[in-house]
Design an enzyme around this catalytic site. Structure first.
Site, PDB file in Angstrom:
ATOM      1  N   TYR A  37       2.829  -0.105 -13.874  1.00 58.79           N
ATOM      2  CA  TYR A  37       1.858  -0.194 -14.970  1.00 58.79           C
ATOM      3  C   TYR A  37       2.547  -0.141 -16.341  1.00 58.79           C
ATOM      4  CZ  TYR A  37      -1.892   0.641 -11.560  1.00 58.79           C
ATOM      5  OH  TYR A  37      -2.752   0.554 -10.488  1.00 58.79           O
ATOM      6  N   LYS A  57       6.785   2.733   0.031  1.00 57.73           N
ATOM      7  CA  LYS A  57       6.951   1.487   0.801  1.00 57.73           C
ATOM      8  C   LYS A  57       8.466   1.274   0.930  1.00 57.73           C
ATOM      9  CE  LYS A  57       5.077  -2.174   2.706  1.00 57.73           C
ATOM     10  NZ  LYS A  57       4.434  -2.057   4.020  1.00 57.73           N
ATOM     11  N   ASP A 110       0.759   1.555   3.442  1.00 55.69           N
ATOM     12  CA  ASP A 110      -0.255   0.832   4.221  1.00 55.69           C
ATOM     13  C   ASP A 110      -0.784   1.718   5.349  1.00 55.69           C
ATOM     14  OD1 ASP A 110       2.379   0.639   5.023  1.00 55.69           O
ATOM     15  OD2 ASP A 110       2.291  -1.443   5.671  1.00 55.69           O
ATOM     16  N   ASP A 146      -3.067   5.339  -7.636  1.00 55.19           N
ATOM     17  CA  ASP A 146      -4.310   4.814  -8.211  1.00 55.19           C
ATOM     18  C   ASP A 146      -5.245   4.381  -7.084  1.00 55.19           C
ATOM     19  OD1 ASP A 146      -6.210   3.752  -9.832  1.00 55.19           O
ATOM     20  OD2 ASP A 146      -4.994   2.134 -10.644  1.00 55.19           O
ATOM     21  N   ASP A 175      -8.614   6.730  -5.307  1.00 51.56           N
ATOM     22  CA  ASP A 175      -9.987   6.205  -5.277  1.00 51.56           C
ATOM     23  C   ASP A 175     -10.524   6.177  -3.850  1.00 51.56           C
ATOM     24  OD1 ASP A 175     -10.146   5.938  -7.959  1.00 51.56           O
ATOM     25  OD2 ASP A 175     -10.656   3.808  -7.963  1.00 51.56           O
TER      26      ASP A 175
END
Ligand code: NAD
Length: 378
Positions: free
Chosen positions: A149, A196, A228, A252, A256
């Site tokens: 980001y 990852k 994942d 992020d 959620d």
């Protein structure tokens, strides 16, 4: 002990819920012998109305002098047509950057009283169920100011390609890992680092640093999981997790997902933490504490907003910024007690009522009930 708290009620239901949180804090102060001094500050839409900018410099300066910041919510339709740099939400970014907070902590627990609010099946919730919980009780620690980001981004000259860059320094990773380990210390002493690392070099650095740091925390069980797989495990067996620590992008998305499985936005608190401040009496990191919900303009000022997320955010402030674990637990127990007694604001009503005692109450009555339960008068 005296603590100074910057109070930013903000817009919409922000002032409604923050008022209840400060009442509960004051009651905790009376009960345990602390004094909380509030410095009320403007940020967001109300600040735009009064000063023309979402985060007036004097708000940030005053917030920096305090031990921690408690925020309601900012924004609303009135300011939605303003250009991006003048929108109320800019105040959040300015406060985070100005106060140097880089780790976002989001607990996601399914309280037994709200079991039926969870979209997962009962048999999923029964798996790996941590003792004393209604299915799961986890905390996601998300790196907040680095990674993709904030990395280099752009388009090729011919416009046919675009790129974003995931970059992390060792300092950025280590400091958020330390906050995650500190959080695991006061929880169930399990930390899962999500990455990852089978594909990304930046993830391999996260993993190396976690492996090195884990030696300083031998009493904490450290594990590793690919993102994942973690996304799947959150809906297959959320009870297996205690603390999850991860990068900005992965955090992020996962936070959620975790909040959705609790089924109740009006219940969820958050903390954003940075380095310890040098203010006298400061016990822990400087922090911003806020409910995860927005300003809910549709119900603002009508005494129907759920104040529990704001009250639980105040409990997080006691725990993480002031080191007042007993006091934080007492507030959390009081919230549990009012839910056990069947009190519900409209947003969590009709979602499980084991004793058949459910009663719908407003914002103020819910806050007052928590206060009474805290003082043992419930
Ligand atoms: P929202 O979270 O404000 O509301 C979503 C829905 O949940 C609404 O129906 C609302 O009534 C309900 N809700 C939210 N909190 C509740 C509570 N405590 N009790 C009962 N019901 C509750 O999200 P939104 O509608 O997308 O956003 C409204 C405004 O808030 C926008 O301007 C947005 O930019 C802003 N916002 C601010 C923050 C923040 O300050 N941190 C976060 C998210 C959204």
């Amino acid at each position: 002990m005296n603590y100074s708290i910057a109070l930013v009620p903000g817009d919409g239901i922000g002032p409604d819920v923050v008022a209840q949180a400060t009442e509960v804090l004051d009651a905790a102060g009376d009960k345990f012998g602390h004094v909380f001094n509030y410095v009320e500050l403007e940020a967001g839409g109300c600040a735009i109305d009064h000063t023309g900018e979402p985060l007036p410099p004097e708000t940030l300066e005053a917030a920096k002098q305090c031990d921690a910041l408690l925020l309601g919510a900012v924004g609303g339709p009135k300011w939605e047509t303003l250009p991006g740099n003048l929108r109320p939400e800019r105040a959040l970014l300015g406060l985070r950057a100005g106060l140097g907070v880089y780790a976002n902590l989001r607990p996601a627990a399914l309280l037994p009283q709200l079991w039926s609010a969870c979209p997962l099946k009962d048999e999923v919730l029964a798996a790996d169920n941590p003792p004393g919980t209604g299915g799961f009780d986890l905390l996601i620690v998300r790196e907040l100011t680095g990674g993709i980001y904030f990395g280099k981004r752009g388009r090729s000259d011919d416009g046919n390609s675009a790129f974003d860059t995931e970059t992390y320094s060792k300092v950025e990773i280590e400091r958020v890992l330390r906050i995650a380990y500190a959080a695991a210390e006061v929880r169930r002493k399990k930390l899962c680092m999500v990455d990852k690392a089978n594909v990304l070099e930046s993830s391999r650095l996260w993993r190396e640093l976690t492996q090195a740091l884990s030696r300083e925390y031998p009493h904490i069980e450290t594990s590793y999981m690919y993102v994942d797989n973690c996304a799947m495990q959150l809906v297959r067996s959320p009870g297996q997790f205690d603390v999850i620590v991860t990068s900005n992008l992965f955090g992020d998305i996962l936070s959620d997902e975790a909040s959705v499985i609790t089924g109740s936005i009006g219940m969820l608190a958050s903390a954003s933490l940075g380095d310890p401040a040098s203010a006298p009496g400061q016990k822990g990191p400087r922090g911003i504490y806020e409910p995860i919900h927005g300003s809910a303009p549709d119900i603002a000022g009508r005494d129907i907003a759920n104040p529990l997320a704001a009250i639980l955010s105040a409990a997080m402030m006691l725990r993480y910024s002031f080191g007042l674990e007993t006091e934080a637990l007492a507030i959390e127990a009081a919230v549990n007690a009012v839910l056990d007694a069947g009190l519900r604001t409209a947003d969590i009503a009709g979602r499980g009522d084991p004793g058949g005692t459910e009663r719908i109450v407003g914002t103020r009555e819910m806050g007052a009930a928590v206060l009474k339960a805290l003082l043992g008068e419930g």
